[in-house]
Design an enzyme around this catalytic site. Structure first.
Site: not given
Ligand code: IPE
Ligand code: IPE
Ligand code: MG
Length: 248
Positions: A21, A38, A132
């Site tokens: 995240d 990303h 793995l």
């Molecule tokens: C969790 O992250 C999902 C992934 C890392 C794929 P999110 O960014 O979607 O989660 P929330 O919204 O902060 O709970």
């Molecule tokens: C994690 O990063 C990737 C996915 C959930 C696909 P985020 O896109 O949720 O990044 P933040 O949490 O908004 O910073």
């Molecule tokens: Mg996120």
């Protein structure tokens, strides 16, 4: 002594699961569009796969895209799917060379055919690899998975293949997307959020949880080592008193 040398190779977690995240926030902090976060995050994915394989970790689960992430703006969803396809195009040979088997959990029926086909092709090509096992959670949520399991169990019970009175934890596990995979020993979440966000709710019952403020694109091999070292300091009790491993 390097961080890597501080890891006791006889007490490794067999399965590490990661909620990757913070890509969006990383991009915003660098004055960039979320998409660049990303893109940068893919480098961290490469680093943790490499570090896990080198350490001798057996299973690595990466939460790449949740059921709820389908609700993001279309351009972000397409960019994430595009990155999935390009990463698989670029990395499949490396996975094979490093004896890494790719599998996936999630509702693949929701993916566009190009993503689904590319993923299936990499899973097929790496199917015989025995090092793995890399589990990518894509279009995945734990409640989706558990709902699917309940539906299958109900159908088999109605057909007389299962006896409702005999349904136990092992039977439920057999119907989860993770069947055959041991539960995560260590779950890591980056970006400072202290929540599970619908990831492996059943499987994380006794996992050690590790949260770090680092945003996913800043997470590298050394950060994985830090998490494993922290894990090795914990005493896992599984509800018992002072035991190192569960009495099964
Ligand atoms: C969790 O992250 C999902 C992934 C890392 C794929 P999110 O960014 O979607 O989660 P929330 O919204 O902060 O709970
Ligand atoms: C994690 O990063 C990737 C996915 C959930 C696909 P985020 O896109 O949720 O990044 P933040 O949490 O908004 O910073
Ligand atoms: Mg996120």
């Amino acid at each position: 002594m390097s961080l890597r040398q501080k890891i006791d190779s006889t007490r490794l977690p067999a399965h590490i699961a990661i909620i990757m995240d913070g890509n969006g926030r990383w991009a915003i902090r660098h004055g960039l569009d979320r998409i660049f976060g990303h893109q940068k995050g893919v480098e961290s994915v490469r680093a943790v796969i490499e570090a896990s394989a080198e350490l001798g970790i057996k299973y690595l689960s990466l939460y790449a895209f949740s059921t709820e992430n389908w609700g993001r703006p279309d351009d972000e969803v397409s960019a994430l799917m595009g990155l999935m396809v390009s990463s698989l195009n670029n990395e499949t040979e490396t996975l094979i060379k490093n004896n890494i088997r790719l599998t996936s959990i999630g509702d693949l029926a929701r993916l566009t055919p190009d993503v689904r086909e590319r993923l299936n092709e990499t899973m097929r090509l790496t199917g015989a690899c025995s090092g793995l096992t890399l589990i990518v959670a894509l279009s995945y949520s734990s409640r989706w998975e558990i709902t699917e399991a309940v539906r299958k169990i109900a159908a088999e019970t109605a057909e007389g293949k299962l006896n409702a009175a005999l349904i136990d934890e092992a039977e439920i596990e057999k119907h989860l997307a993770t069947r055959g995979i041991p539960d995560p020993d260590l779950m890591i979440r980056t970006s400072g959020e202290l929540r599970i966000s619908n990831f492996l709710l059943w499987q994380l019952a006794y996992s050690e949880l590790y949260f770090t403020e680092k945003l996913w694109p800043d997470f590298g091999k050394e950060d994985l080592y830090d998490a494993v070292i922290d894990y090795q300091k914990r005493e896992r009790r599984f509800g018992k008193t002072n035991v190192r491993s569960p009495e099964k």
